[in-house]
Design a protein around this motif. Structure first.
Motif, short mmCIF file in Angstrom:
data_model
loop_
_atom_site.label_atom_id
_atom_site.label_comp_id
_atom_site.label_asym_id
_atom_site.label_seq_id
_atom_site.Cartn_x
_atom_site.Cartn_y
_atom_site.Cartn_z
N GLY A 10 0.89 -1.31 0.04
CA GLY A 10 -0.26 -0.11 0.02
C GLY A 10 0.76 1.24 -0.02
O GLY A 10 1.77 1.45 1.02
N PHE A 13 -0.48 7.44 2.42
CA PHE A 13 0.59 8.09 3.24
C PHE A 13 1.19 7.39 4.41
O PHE A 13 2.36 7.60 4.85
CB PHE A 13 -0.14 9.21 3.94
CG PHE A 13 0.04 10.68 3.07
CD1 PHE A 13 1.00 11.42 3.29
CD2 PHE A 13 -1.04 10.65 2.05
CE1 PHE A 13 1.14 12.52 2.59
CE2 PHE A 13 -0.56 11.99 1.30
CZ PHE A 13 0.49 12.76 1.61
N THR A 14 0.29 6.14 4.79
CA THR A 14 0.97 5.41 5.77
C THR A 14 2.17 4.61 5.17
O THR A 14 3.18 4.51 5.65
CB THR A 14 0.10 4.38 6.20
OG1 THR A 14 -1.07 4.99 6.92
CG2 THR A 14 0.45 3.39 7.36
N GLU A 33 1.71 -1.46 -4.58
CA GLU A 33 0.47 -0.49 -4.85
C GLU A 33 -0.42 -1.21 -5.93
O GLU A 33 0.04 -1.24 -6.74
CB GLU A 33 0.93 0.88 -4.86
CG GLU A 33 -0.20 1.71 -5.07
CD GLU A 33 -1.39 1.66 -4.17
OE1 GLU A 33 -1.14 1.80 -3.04
OE2 GLU A 33 -2.61 1.42 -4.67
N ALA A 34 -1.64 -1.47 -5.39
CA ALA A 34 -2.59 -2.14 -6.21
C ALA A 34 -3.09 -0.95 -7.42
O ALA A 34 -3.23 -1.45 -8.58
CB ALA A 34 -3.79 -2.68 -5.53
N ARG A 35 -3.00 0.26 -6.90
CA ARG A 35 -3.46 1.21 -8.04
C ARG A 35 -2.33 1.70 -8.92
O ARG A 35 -1.25 1.44 -8.56
CB ARG A 35 -3.85 2.46 -7.26
CG ARG A 35 -5.36 2.45 -6.56
CD ARG A 35 -5.50 3.59 -5.84
NE ARG A 35 -6.12 3.24 -4.60
CZ ARG A 35 -7.62 3.76 -4.23
NH1 ARG A 35 -8.29 3.91 -5.17
NH2 ARG A 35 -7.91 3.59 -2.86
N GLY A 40 -3.43 6.68 -2.35
CA GLY A 40 -4.43 5.90 -1.53
C GLY A 40 -5.85 6.76 -1.83
O GLY A 40 -6.46 7.24 -2.72
N ARG A 41 -6.36 7.06 -0.42
CA ARG A 41 -7.17 7.73 -0.37
C ARG A 41 -7.07 9.42 -0.58
O ARG A 41 -8.07 10.29 -0.45
CB ARG A 41 -7.85 7.67 1.01
CG ARG A 41 -8.96 6.36 1.15
CD ARG A 41 -9.24 5.87 2.48
NE ARG A 41 -8.27 5.09 3.10
CZ ARG A 41 -8.17 4.79 4.43
NH1 ARG A 41 -9.28 5.04 5.13
NH2 ARG A 41 -7.16 4.24 4.99
N GLN A 58 -7.67 16.28 1.48
CA GLN A 58 -7.31 17.62 1.14
C GLN A 58 -6.74 18.36 2.28
O GLN A 58 -5.69 19.06 2.25
CB GLN A 58 -8.42 18.14 0.34
CG GLN A 58 -8.36 19.70 -0.15
CD GLN A 58 -9.32 20.04 -0.97
OE1 GLN A 58 -10.65 19.49 -1.07
NE2 GLN A 58 -9.12 21.47 -1.33
N PHE A 59 -7.57 18.57 3.41
CA PHE A 59 -7.40 19.86 4.28
C PHE A 59 -6.65 19.31 5.66
O PHE A 59 -6.34 18.06 5.91
CB PHE A 59 -8.91 20.09 4.99
CG PHE A 59 -9.68 20.82 3.94
CD1 PHE A 59 -9.74 22.17 3.54
CD2 PHE A 59 -10.40 19.82 3.23
CE1 PHE A 59 -10.33 22.72 2.42
CE2 PHE A 59 -11.44 20.63 2.22
CZ PHE A 59 -11.36 22.06 2.03
N ALA A 208 -1.16 -7.05 -3.64
CA ALA A 208 -0.89 -8.18 -2.89
C ALA A 208 -1.94 -8.95 -2.85
O ALA A 208 -3.00 -8.46 -2.37
CB ALA A 208 -0.33 -7.70 -1.92
N ALA A 364 -14.69 5.52 2.46
CA ALA A 364 -13.90 6.71 2.93
C ALA A 364 -14.80 7.33 4.09
O ALA A 364 -16.06 7.04 4.05
CB ALA A 364 -13.83 7.64 1.82
N SER A 393 -4.05 4.56 8.88
CA SER A 393 -4.59 5.95 9.50
C SER A 393 -5.35 5.53 10.56
O SER A 393 -5.42 6.02 11.89
CB SER A 393 -5.20 6.86 8.73
OG SER A 393 -5.70 7.87 9.24
N GLY A 401 -7.97 8.30 10.87
CA GLY A 401 -8.68 8.77 9.84
C GLY A 401 -8.58 9.88 9.03
O GLY A 401 -9.14 10.32 8.26
N ILE A 403 -4.93 12.39 7.45
CA ILE A 403 -3.66 11.93 6.72
C ILE A 403 -2.47 12.26 8.02
O ILE A 403 -1.68 11.23 7.60
CB ILE A 403 -3.48 13.23 5.57
CG1 ILE A 403 -4.63 12.94 4.70
CG2 ILE A 403 -2.14 13.11 4.96
CD1 ILE A 403 -4.71 14.42 3.71
#
Ligand SMILES: Cc1cc2nc3c(=O)[nH]c(=O)nc-3n(C[C@H](O)[C@H](O)[C@H](O)COP(=O)(O)OP(=O)(O)OC[C@H]3O[C@@H](n4cnc5c(N)ncnc54)[C@H](O)[C@@H]3O)c2cc1C
Length: 422
Positions: A10, A13-14, A33-35, A40-41, A58-59, A208, A364, A393, A401, A403
């Motif tokens: 993955g 950010f983690t 990474e799958a994508r 990720g989010r 974002q914030f 994976a 999400a 997270s 929950g 970033i």
């Protein structure tokens, strides 16, 4: 002899943070990474005029010190959200009435945070059941508290375990507003910069599928190709972690801890306008809805982009997930028109990102615990197994929950491996 010291599954950010710290300590790390992108989010999209906008996380605010430090390290410019002006309410209510309700919601939130979880009165309760017991509070306050749960944790209060929410909310400790700032070049650009440091250690489009724990090493199957390492970090949310086949099967308590979670349901819209017309009327662009519940909007303009970001969470997002996006766009722009003024229904761009049932996060903003008995699920997952680490997270000791929480979770996973190797 294993191929690598550590495999990180993955590149949110983690995972990016854990890999960065482990590589800085001289370890041989591979990130799968799958994508076909990192973050990720946290992700982004380009509008037709070239403006890049965040369609996921974002914030941030000044209290999120690890994220602020990461942004500073990469020279990422932050922009303060525009907040000057009056708050709008839907249906419309006088601002003093709105403020009074909001103060009541804050009181109720504080009451929930201070619950003694060892008191059997509170065991096995959902958040919805606990709210029903707050009969001394006005119904518009309890109603708005429900709205807050739907909007922030993206599930109906009737689904969410009270013990989970109390513990989760106690770790959200910001003094500054959580939507205080955002990145000028998007949060996703920051993820890209973090990933650039991993160079050829990052494999994209590499999901994976299974993990085999052997005596001295762990094998990770990435689309039929086996990679081995001394340690593996599963840096994906719990709901996604349980989709990875692990053998020998996990101990029952770990299986149970993984199945305690369900994904949140969220849709994020970014509505672009030619001008910030709401400011001419003295409005901040922030809109709170009491009906329907689970929708919130704020001004996310910067430089020459004028836009309102709209979040839909919980049952409302699940409902809209089943309907055409053109209808959703019409609903939101006519609501913005009613809240902010006539030009609300004349956007120059509409970007809709539906995270419900997303292929690689399933939802999400975060997974939440719905199993009412699973009070030690986070502790059990954090303990993991020797050499197999769960980090995301959701499991962070601060800002779960968010970033910031992902960065902290990644740092802790890296530290735990470095200590283990000492
Ligand atoms: C719409 C939206 C708005 C949000 N707003 C904010 C905000 O304003 N501020 C804030 O702080 N937070 C916000 N969040 C939450 C924040 O984005 C997340 O908490 C954070 O990004 C989670 O990071 P993570 O690395 O733990 O997990 P993820 O970002 O989910 O990363 C996990 C990664 O693992 C990958 N993966 C999954 N399964 C596999 C597999 N089998 N093999 C390989 N890879 C796999 C996924 O593709 C993903 O890249 C928002 C989230 C969303 C979606």
């Amino acid at each position: 002899m294993a191929d690598h010291d550590v495999i990180v599954i993955g590149a949110g950010f983690t995972g990016l943070t854990a890999a960065t710290d482990l590589m800085a300590a001289g370890l041989d790390v591979i990130v799968v990474e799958a994508r076909n992108r990192v973050g990720g989010r946290v992700e982004s999209e380009y509008l037709p005029n070239g403006t890049r906008i965040d369609t996921g996380g974002q914030f941030l605010c000044r209290d999120m010190t690890h994220l602020v430090e990461t942004a500073q390290r990469f020279g990422a410019r932050t922009v303060f959200s525009h907040v000057d002006g009056e708050q709008s309410y839907r249906p419309a209510i006088p601002p003093e009435h709105g403020d009074a309700i909001w103060n009541g919601v804050e009181q109720l939130r504080e009451r929930m945070r201070s619950i003694d979880l060892t008191n059997p009165t509170f065991s096995g309760l959902t958040v919805g059941q606990w709210i029903d017991r707050q009969t001394d509070m006005p119904s518009d306050v309890t109603g708005s508290f429900r709205r807050l749960v739907k909007g922030l944790w993206c599930r109906a209060p009737e689904d969410v375990a009270l013990a989970y929410l109390v513990s989760n909310d106690r770790r959200i400790t910001n003094i500054y507003p959580e939507l205080e700032m955002f990145m000028r070049d998007t949060m996703h650009a920051l993820a890209d910069r973090l990933a650039a440091g991993l160079d050829d250690r990052l494999r994209l489009s590499a999901p994976a599928t299974s993990i085999t724990i052997m005596e001295d090493e762990i094998e990770v199957d990435v689309e039929g190709r086996a990679l081995t390492a001394g340690h593996v970090i599963i840096a994906v949310p719990p709901v996604m972690a349980r989709r990875i086949e692990i053998s020998p099967p996990l101990p029952a308590e770990l299986e149970r801890a993984l199945s305690a979670w369900e994904p949140g349901c969220a849709i994020k819209l970014q509505i672009g306008y030619r001008t910030p017309f709401w400011r001419d009327k003295g409005l901040s662009g922030s809109v709170m809805w009491s009906d329907p519940q689970g929708i919130y909007a704020c001004d996310a303009s910067h430089d020459d982009y004028f836009g309102i970001v709209v979040f839909l969470g919980g049952p409302l997002a699940s409902e809209w997930h089943k309907r055409p996006q053109t209808e959703l766009a019409n609903f939101v722009t006519s609501e913005l028109s009613a809240a902010l003024g006539g030009k609300g229904h004349e956007p120059v761009s509409v970007c809709i990102r539906d995270w419900v049932n997303d292929a690689w996060s399933d939802g999400a903003y975060s997974d939440v615990i719905t199993d009412l008995e699973a009070t030690d699920a986070e502790e059990i997952l954090l303990k993991g197994l020797p050499r197999l680490h769960f980090a995301c997270s959701e499991l962070s000791p601060s800002f779960p929950g968010y970033i910031e929480g992902a960065i902290v979770a990644g740092k802790l996973a890296a530290q735990s491996i470095l200590q283990d190797r000492e």
